[in-house]
Design a protein around this motif. Structure first.
Motif, PDB file in Angstrom:
ATOM      1  N   ALA A 124      40.881 -51.513   6.070  1.00 48.94           N
ATOM      2  CA  ALA A 124      40.127 -52.026   4.915  1.00 48.94           C
ATOM      3  C   ALA A 124      39.012 -52.973   5.366  1.00 48.94           C
ATOM      4  N   LEU A 125      38.555 -52.823   6.564  1.00 49.67           N
ATOM      5  CA  LEU A 125      37.425 -53.523   7.212  1.00 49.67           C
ATOM      6  C   LEU A 125      37.891 -54.221   8.485  1.00 49.67           C
ATOM      7  N   THR A 126      37.166 -53.877   9.550  1.00 52.30           N
ATOM      8  CA  THR A 126      37.272 -54.645  10.794  1.00 52.30           C
ATOM      9  C   THR A 126      35.841 -55.027  11.184  1.00 52.30           C
ATOM     10  N   HIS A 129      34.317 -51.341  11.918  1.00 59.28           N
ATOM     11  CA  HIS A 129      34.216 -50.250  10.929  1.00 59.28           C
ATOM     12  C   HIS A 129      34.567 -50.747   9.521  1.00 59.28           C
ATOM     13  N   HIS A 130      34.048 -50.029   8.519  1.00 63.79           N
ATOM     14  CA  HIS A 130      34.483 -50.226   7.125  1.00 63.79           C
ATOM     15  C   HIS A 130      34.566 -48.833   6.487  1.00 63.79           C
ATOM     16  N   PRO A 131      35.539 -48.024   6.950  1.00 61.08           N
ATOM     17  CA  PRO A 131      35.536 -46.608   6.577  1.00 61.08           C
ATOM     18  C   PRO A 131      35.768 -46.346   5.097  1.00 61.08           C
ATOM     19  N   GLY A 159      23.124 -53.989  12.666  1.00 59.30           N
ATOM     20  CA  GLY A 159      23.905 -52.827  13.110  1.00 59.30           C
ATOM     21  C   GLY A 159      25.388 -53.177  13.126  1.00 59.30           C
ATOM     22  N   ASN A 160      25.944 -53.419  11.966  1.00 59.51           N
ATOM     23  CA  ASN A 160      27.288 -54.003  11.852  1.00 59.51           C
ATOM     24  C   ASN A 160      28.361 -52.942  11.567  1.00 59.51           C
ATOM     25  N   ASN A 161      29.521 -53.412  11.092  1.00 54.60           N
ATOM     26  CA  ASN A 161      30.637 -52.511  10.784  1.00 54.60           C
ATOM     27  C   ASN A 161      30.226 -51.405   9.801  1.00 54.60           C
ATOM     28  N   MET A 162      29.472 -51.758   8.780  1.00 54.54           N
ATOM     29  CA  MET A 162      29.023 -50.761   7.804  1.00 54.54           C
ATOM     30  C   MET A 162      28.091 -49.745   8.456  1.00 54.54           C
ATOM     31  N   ALA A 163      27.168 -50.249   9.266  1.00 57.76           N
ATOM     32  CA  ALA A 163      26.241 -49.342   9.964  1.00 57.76           C
ATOM     33  C   ALA A 163      27.020 -48.374  10.847  1.00 57.76           C
ATOM     34  N   VAL A 221      21.644 -51.373   2.484  1.00 49.18           N
ATOM     35  CA  VAL A 221      21.496 -52.699   3.092  1.00 49.18           C
ATOM     36  C   VAL A 221      22.829 -53.437   3.000  1.00 49.18           C
ATOM     37  N   ASP A 222      22.947 -54.469   3.809  1.00 51.47           N
ATOM     38  CA  ASP A 222      24.170 -55.279   3.844  1.00 51.47           C
ATOM     39  C   ASP A 222      23.766 -56.682   4.303  1.00 51.47           C
ATOM     40  N   VAL A 223      24.704 -57.599   4.193  1.00 50.43           N
ATOM     41  CA  VAL A 223      24.424 -58.982   4.594  1.00 50.43           C
ATOM     42  C   VAL A 223      23.963 -59.056   6.051  1.00 50.43           C
ATOM     43  N   TRP A 224      23.216 -60.105   6.377  1.00 52.59           N
ATOM     44  CA  TRP A 224      22.728 -60.289   7.742  1.00 52.59           C
ATOM     45  C   TRP A 224      23.756 -60.998   8.628  1.00 52.59           C
ATOM     46  N   ALA A 225      24.662 -61.738   8.006  1.00 54.19           N
ATOM     47  CA  ALA A 225      25.747 -62.369   8.773  1.00 54.19           C
ATOM     48  C   ALA A 225      27.064 -61.952   8.127  1.00 54.19           C
ATOM     49  N   SER A 226      27.832 -61.185   8.852  1.00 55.45           N
ATOM     50  CA  SER A 226      29.102 -60.684   8.315  1.00 55.45           C
ATOM     51  C   SER A 226      30.184 -61.759   8.400  1.00 55.45           C
ATOM     52  N   MET A 227      31.330 -61.451   7.798  1.00 56.79           N
ATOM     53  CA  MET A 227      32.462 -62.388   7.852  1.00 56.79           C
ATOM     54  C   MET A 227      32.838 -62.643   9.305  1.00 56.79           C
ATOM     55  N   GLY A 228      32.967 -63.902   9.643  1.00 62.20           N
ATOM     56  CA  GLY A 228      33.248 -64.270  11.029  1.00 62.20           C
ATOM     57  C   GLY A 228      31.991 -64.681  11.783  1.00 62.20           C
ATOM     58  N   HIS A 261      24.436 -51.064  -1.766  1.00 62.76           N
ATOM     59  CA  HIS A 261      24.815 -52.327  -1.094  1.00 62.76           C
ATOM     60  C   HIS A 261      26.306 -52.479  -1.344  1.00 62.76           C
ATOM     61  N   CYS A 262      27.089 -52.637  -0.273  1.00 68.63           N
ATOM     62  CA  CYS A 262      28.547 -52.680  -0.460  1.00 68.63           C
ATOM     63  C   CYS A 262      28.984 -53.946  -1.194  1.00 68.63           C
ATOM     64  N   LEU A 263      28.113 -54.967  -1.221  1.00 71.35           N
ATOM     65  CA  LEU A 263      28.386 -56.253  -1.868  1.00 71.35           C
ATOM     66  C   LEU A 263      29.477 -56.998  -1.085  1.00 71.35           C
ATOM     67  N   PRO A 264      29.519 -58.292  -1.062  1.00 67.82           N
ATOM     68  CA  PRO A 264      28.651 -59.190  -1.838  1.00 67.82           C
ATOM     69  C   PRO A 264      27.226 -59.235  -1.292  1.00 67.82           C
ATOM     70  N   ALA A 265      26.246 -59.406  -2.219  1.00 70.45           N
ATOM     71  CA  ALA A 265      24.831 -59.438  -1.849  1.00 70.45           C
ATOM     72  C   ALA A 265      24.343 -60.876  -1.756  1.00 70.45           C
TER      73      ALA A 265
HETATM   74  N1  NVA Z   1      29.364 -56.413   6.880  1.00 70.43           N
HETATM   75  C1  NVA Z   1      30.069 -57.170   5.876  1.00 70.43           C
HETATM   76  C2  NVA Z   1      30.687 -56.267   4.863  1.00 70.43           C
HETATM   77  C3  NVA Z   1      31.378 -57.006   3.751  1.00 70.43           C
HETATM   78  C4  NVA Z   1      32.060 -56.089   2.771  1.00 70.43           C
HETATM   79  C5  NVA Z   1      31.137 -58.041   6.533  1.00 70.43           C
HETATM   80  O1  NVA Z   1      31.823 -57.564   7.440  1.00 70.43           O
HETATM   81  O2  NVA Z   1      31.267 -59.205   6.150  1.00 70.43           O
END
Ligand code: NVA
Ligand code: CP
Length: 310
Positions: A124-126, A129-131, A159-163, A221-228, A261-265
């Motif tokens: 459910a997200l690493t 990946h966010h498959p 170029g993050n998990n979503m990319a 598009v997605d956030v420029w700074a991901s969680m972590g 956009h997967c959100l949050p935006a």
């Molecule tokens: N790239 C983002 C996606 C959030 C759903 C993150 O990992 O924080």
């Protein structure tokens, strides 16, 4: 062999298309008021090490909508937070529940859990990946564009998990994908090279968002700074400044392009307020589709009815 959902590149086109088609059917049935009970008596554990609004609630709502039960566990409040090994956690949870849905940092965490679990492990997200998210995005593309093979797709930003998951989706379905990423924020090289070797169409990484978006029909598009990555926020704002999806950049795309956009935006950062709220934005349909795709995933993985492993 137990089926786990760790990354999209592990699956065939038929398997992923089967999940999306099932999600579309469940969505239509929900609109008609059809009630499901196929997961009655089944339980999942959500094991989350990062925050979540959409993924948590949509997985929980999906499980309840199929008659099942949910146990949510924050990793830091579990014994994992005190150092209990993943391999023990996986084997213990497998004795209690029918699937483990995990949000964490390293991909190696979900891989280790999957190695020892005797029930499906769902990513459910690493950081890598966010498959499940990209499956609901693909479902949205199919609804809006009627195809998963032809729409010219662009990724703008980190170029993050979503990319990475979009790159794997492009290689599985064979749609053209361009990414515009500033140096050194390109997608994972191993994932990119493997996807390119499998993909019938180019997966190109460019610098210039204006060049990448030209003629695009699906824009991500997605956030420029991901969680972590919160500590890098300021530095990243400077690097990504020219990568905002605003009306000027959007005007270079196909006039019928959809914005995902997967959100949050973060309005005013990766996307302008007017584009996020504008007529080409389908972000709330995309968010809704998470629930339907999660229902299809839980149903197919828990009952073992997944069409075909790739
Ligand atoms: N790239 C983002 C996606 C959030 C759903 C993150 O990992 O924080
Ligand atoms: N898109 C997504 O995964 O959102 P959450 O972080 O709210 O789950």
């Amino acid at each position: 062999m137990m089926n786990h959902l760790l990354a999209l590149g592990d699956f065939s086109k038929e398997a992923l298309r089967g999940l999306i088609d099932r999600a579309l059917a469940l969505k239509a049935e929900r609109r008609q008021g059809v009630r499901h009970q196929q997961l009655a008596g089944r339980t999942i554990c959500l094991l989350f090490e990062k925050p979540s609004t959409r993924t948590r609630v949509s997985f929980e709502a999906a499980m309840y909508s199929l008659g099942g039960q949910v146990i949510f566990m924050s990793a830091k409040e579990s014994q994992l937070g005190r150092g209990e090994p993943l391999k023990d956690t996986a084997r213990v949870l497998s004795r209690y529940v029918d699937a483990i849905v995990v949000r964490t940092f390293g991909q190696e965490v979900v891989e280790e859990l999957a190695r020892y679990a005797t029930v499906p492990v769902i990513n459910a997200l690493t950081d890598l990946h966010h498959p499940c998210q990209v499956l609901s995005d693909l479902m949205t593309v199919l609804e809006c564009k009627g195809t998963l093979e032809k729409a010219r797709t662009v990724w703008i930003g980190d170029g993050n998990n979503m990319a990475n998951s979009w790159i794997e989706a492009a290689s599985v379905f064979g749609f053209p994908l361009s990414l515009a990423c500033p140096e050194p924020f390109e997608p994972n090289t191993t994932i990119l090279e493997r996807a390119r070797s499998r993909s019938p169409l180019p997966i190109e990484v460019l610098r210039d968002p204006a060049e990448a978006i030209r003629g695009a029909e699906v824009i991500n598009v997605d956030v420029w700074a991901s969680m972590g990555q919160e500590a890098e926020q300021e530095e990243r704002l400077a690097v990504f400044r020219d990568y905002q999806l605003d009306a000027t950049l959007l005007a270079k795309a196909d006039p019928k392009a959809i914005v995902l956009h997967c959100l949050p935006a973060h309005r005013g950062e990766e996307i302008s307020e007017d584009v996020l709220e504008g007529p080409q934005s389908v972000v709330f349909d995309q968010a809704e589709n998470k629930m339907h795709i999660h229902a299809a995933i839980l149903e197919q993985f828990i009952t073992g009815s997944l069409v075909q492993q790739g």
